[in-house]
Scaffold this motif. Structure first.
Motif, PDB file in Angstrom:
ATOM      1  N   LYS A  19      -1.918  -0.735  -1.843  1.00 16.14           N
ATOM      2  CA  LYS A  19      -3.255  -0.959  -2.375  1.00 16.14           C
ATOM      3  C   LYS A  19      -4.219  -1.395  -1.262  1.00 16.14           C
ATOM      4  O   LYS A  19      -5.343  -0.891  -1.142  1.00 16.14           O
ATOM      5  N   GLU A  20      -3.728  -2.311  -0.432  1.00 20.98           N
ATOM      6  CA  GLU A  20      -4.532  -2.816   0.687  1.00 20.98           C
ATOM      7  C   GLU A  20      -4.893  -1.675   1.650  1.00 20.98           C
ATOM      8  O   GLU A  20      -6.034  -1.549   2.089  1.00 20.98           O
ATOM      9  N   GLU A  23      -7.469   0.661   0.110  1.00 18.47           N
ATOM     10  CA  GLU A  23      -8.804   0.039   0.150  1.00 18.47           C
ATOM     11  C   GLU A  23      -9.402   0.155   1.557  1.00 18.47           C
ATOM     12  O   GLU A  23     -10.595   0.418   1.725  1.00 18.47           O
ATOM     13  N   ILE A  34     -10.971   4.841  -4.533  1.00 18.49           N
ATOM     14  CA  ILE A  34      -9.679   4.702  -5.221  1.00 18.49           C
ATOM     15  C   ILE A  34      -9.893   5.212  -6.638  1.00 18.49           C
ATOM     16  O   ILE A  34     -10.862   4.849  -7.298  1.00 18.49           O
ATOM     17  N   VAL A  37      -4.926   2.835 -10.045  1.00 16.54           N
ATOM     18  CA  VAL A  37      -3.827   1.962  -9.605  1.00 16.54           C
ATOM     19  C   VAL A  37      -2.947   1.706 -10.823  1.00 16.54           C
ATOM     20  O   VAL A  37      -3.435   1.256 -11.862  1.00 16.54           O
ATOM     21  N   SER A  39       0.950   0.097 -12.051  1.00 16.85           N
ATOM     22  CA  SER A  39       2.167  -0.608 -11.627  1.00 16.85           C
ATOM     23  C   SER A  39       3.313  -0.161 -12.515  1.00 16.85           C
ATOM     24  O   SER A  39       3.171  -0.084 -13.730  1.00 16.85           O
ATOM     25  N   ASP A  49       3.446  -0.658  -6.995  1.00 15.94           N
ATOM     26  CA  ASP A  49       2.079  -0.202  -7.235  1.00 15.94           C
ATOM     27  C   ASP A  49       1.980   1.251  -6.818  1.00 15.94           C
ATOM     28  O   ASP A  49       2.411   1.606  -5.713  1.00 15.94           O
ATOM     29  N   VAL A  51      -0.915   4.026  -6.123  1.00 17.28           N
ATOM     30  CA  VAL A  51      -2.361   4.101  -5.930  1.00 17.28           C
ATOM     31  C   VAL A  51      -2.758   5.535  -5.643  1.00 17.28           C
ATOM     32  O   VAL A  51      -2.184   6.178  -4.760  1.00 17.28           O
TER      33      VAL A  51
END
Length: 305
Positions: A19-20, A23, A34, A37, A39, A49, A51
């Motif tokens: 996710k990081e 981003e 994005i 997302v 999970s 996760d 994404v």
């Protein structure tokens, strides 16, 4: 323009940073976002996760699924900054390079080279490699982002064979440029592939041989999802591409060149992004038992039949 019918989607495997990283990439590249997302729980890697995101119109997917595979430069992404498309292409390439340099590792400095007046190869802080290039507007247009295979070690010298193979397996396939190593470029062998690109399913890819000493090779950290509309299509790609029986798992396979693919039903994305937690849990449980995906079984699990 996002390629809404993009059939082949690059998939990035991270330990915990999917996710990081997504981003970060959507912040670095223009016109990027994005899109989802999700999970999933109780996988062999615990909670993961998933994404999905778009960079400059190219779809990507990333997953946080534990420290099993580490991204390396055997697969990188060529980013074409085309002055005929972007009026400030030169400023943009420098801007993206500067952002990526923070915590990144330069593999080839951003500089003038015989093949481009501005080019650089960099590994970002998440380990992903990018080749940024200011392209010449003449010639056939290429998309902004093109996945690139680097054939090294015992795979060096087979880029051409790999390209021919992919052109034969996938539909809507075309050979693009072929640039061969000239004499006197040792250790690279004369005639092997210095750079080539090709399109499969109307998507561009690049391939290169390199005989230099590289401490990496293809692995599962970067794979390519092939979206299929029918079970026949799933069966076709599975049969054509899978070459390593022990790599077959949850829709994943490895081809004879060591590159990983995921043969996935097109509707799986909708199941994963729109499903209730119960539906997600059932679909996850069903696919974890599969090698090749069984579309009917997945649909049944989704509906709770």
């Amino acid at each position: 323009m996002p390629n809404s019918n993009q059939k082949i989607v690059p998939h990035l495997w991270y330990d915990k940073e999917a996710k990081e990283a997504a981003e970060y990439y959507t912040f670095i590249f223009p016109d990027s976002k994005i899109t989802d997302v999700t999970s999933i729980h109780d996988t062999p890697s615990g909670d993961s996760d998933i994404v999905t995101f778009e960079l400059w119109g190219q779809k990507f997917m990333a997953i946080s699924a534990g420290p099993y595979f580490k991204i390396n430069p055997s697969i990188s992404f060529v980013v074409n900054f085309d002055p005929s498309r972007e009026k400030d292409a030169r400023e943009k390439i420098d801007e993206v390079w500067n952002k990526m340099s923070e915590g990144g590792t330069v593999l080839m400095p951003l500089d003038q080279y015989p093949f481009s007046e501005r080019y650089g190869w960099i590994q970002d802080k998440y380990g992903l490699s990018w080749q940024l290039i200011l392209t010449k507007p003449e010639g056939e247009e290429r998309p902004a982002i093109v996945p690139s295979f680097l054939f090294v070690g015992d795979k060096c010298g087979i880029a051409e064979e790999a390209i021919s193979f992919y052109l034969s397996v996938f539909k809507n396939a075309n050979q693009g440029l072929i640039v061969r190593y000239p004499k006197g470029m040792e250790p690279d062998k004369e005639g092997s592939i210095m750079f080539s690109d090709f399109s499969i399913e109307n998507q561009w890819f690049a391939a290169m041989d390199s005989a230099h000493e590289h401490k990496f090779s293809f692995n599962e950290a970067i794979s390519f999802i092939v979206y299929c509309d029918t079970q026949e299509e799933i069966d076709y790609y599975w049969e054509k591409l899978s070459a390593v029986p022990e790599a077959e798992q949850c829709g994943w396979l490895k081809d004879k060149f060591g590159i990983s693919w995921q043969i996935v039903p097109s509707e799986m994305d909708a199941m994963m992004s729109k499903g209730t937690p119960e539906q997600l849990a059932r679909v996850t449980k069903a696919f974890l038992k599969m090698k090749k995906f069984d579309l009917v079984e997945l649909q049944k699990a989704y509906k709770g039949e």
